[in-house]
Scaffold this motif. Structure first.
Motif, short mmCIF file in Angstrom:
data_model
loop_
_atom_site.label_atom_id
_atom_site.label_comp_id
_atom_site.label_asym_id
_atom_site.label_seq_id
_atom_site.Cartn_x
_atom_site.Cartn_y
_atom_site.Cartn_z
N ARG A 45 0.58 -1.47 -0.17
CA ARG A 45 0.00 -0.02 -0.03
C ARG A 45 0.47 1.55 0.10
O ARG A 45 1.47 1.42 0.89
N GLU A 46 0.28 1.80 -0.94
CA GLU A 46 1.40 3.34 -0.72
C GLU A 46 0.70 4.45 -1.31
O GLU A 46 -1.02 4.34 -1.15
N LEU A 47 0.98 5.84 -0.39
CA LEU A 47 -0.10 6.89 0.28
C LEU A 47 -0.23 7.63 -1.28
O LEU A 47 0.96 8.22 -2.61
N VAL A 48 -1.40 8.33 -1.63
CA VAL A 48 -1.11 8.87 -2.87
C VAL A 48 -0.96 10.35 -2.73
O VAL A 48 -0.37 10.95 -3.62
N ALA A 49 -1.94 10.68 -1.86
CA ALA A 49 -2.36 12.21 -1.11
C ALA A 49 -2.73 12.30 0.10
O ALA A 49 -3.87 11.00 0.34
N PHE A 50 -2.46 13.66 0.58
CA PHE A 50 -2.81 13.41 1.84
C PHE A 50 -3.11 15.30 1.93
O PHE A 50 -2.37 16.05 1.36
N ILE A 51 -4.12 15.85 2.78
CA ILE A 51 -4.53 17.07 2.82
C ILE A 51 -4.69 17.20 4.63
O ILE A 51 -5.44 16.42 5.07
N THR A 52 -4.39 18.17 4.82
CA THR A 52 -4.32 18.83 6.52
C THR A 52 -5.27 19.18 6.45
O THR A 52 -6.71 19.30 5.73
N SER A 53 -5.92 19.34 7.61
CA SER A 53 -7.43 20.33 8.54
C SER A 53 -7.37 21.52 7.60
O SER A 53 -8.22 22.39 7.93
N GLY A 54 -5.83 22.42 7.46
CA GLY A 54 -5.71 23.51 6.93
C GLY A 54 -5.81 24.08 5.35
O GLY A 54 -5.78 24.25 5.41
N GLY A 55 -5.21 22.57 5.15
CA GLY A 55 -6.21 22.79 3.74
C GLY A 55 -4.56 22.47 2.37
O GLY A 55 -4.50 22.20 1.56
N SER A 56 -3.78 21.78 3.09
CA SER A 56 -2.31 21.95 2.28
C SER A 56 -1.97 20.64 2.07
O SER A 56 -2.55 19.60 2.52
#
Length: 121
Positions: A45-56
């Motif tokens: 399993r690999e990370l594709v994308a993430f987003i913080t609570s602030g939108g980064s």
């Protein structure tokens, strides 16, 4: 009880687009980072994308310029817009969220059940 439910997967031709959704439900106090991972047959399993609570946001190099992650904090939902899809994007896509529930205020990681994305002609 907290749940993450993904939707939007399916079969698409190379060059096509799909939009995945991940809705968090239950007794949620707050949600931190939300992310999308994928796992192809025989691969980790690999990370594709993430987003913080602030939108980064942050993206895997393989999807930069083609995928866009976003979130609607009022709906406790994250999205993954996938454009210019390639056969190598074929995988089960999983949603992940770090969140606090009203029953346990520790920050814990939750996973959805996964949604299949198949890119093929």
């Amino acid at each position: 009880q907290v749940q993450l439910v993904e939707s939007g997967g399916g079969l698409v031709q190379p060059g096509g687009s799909l939009r995945l959704s991940c809705a968090a439900s239950g007794s949620i106090f707050s949600i931190g980072a939300m992310g999308w991972y994928r796992q192809a047959p025989g691969k980790q399993r690999e990370l594709v994308a993430f987003i913080t609570s602030g939108g980064s946001t942050n993206y895997a190099d393989s999807v930069k310029g083609r995928f866009t992650i976003s979130r609607d904090n009022k709906k406790n939902t994250a999205y993954l817009q996938m454009n210019s899809l390639k056969p190598e994007d074929t995988a089960v896509y999983y949603c992940n969220a770090d969140l606090q529930s009203h029953s346990d205020y520790r920050l814990m990681s939750y996973w959805g059940q996964g949604t299949q994305v198949t890119v093929s002609s």
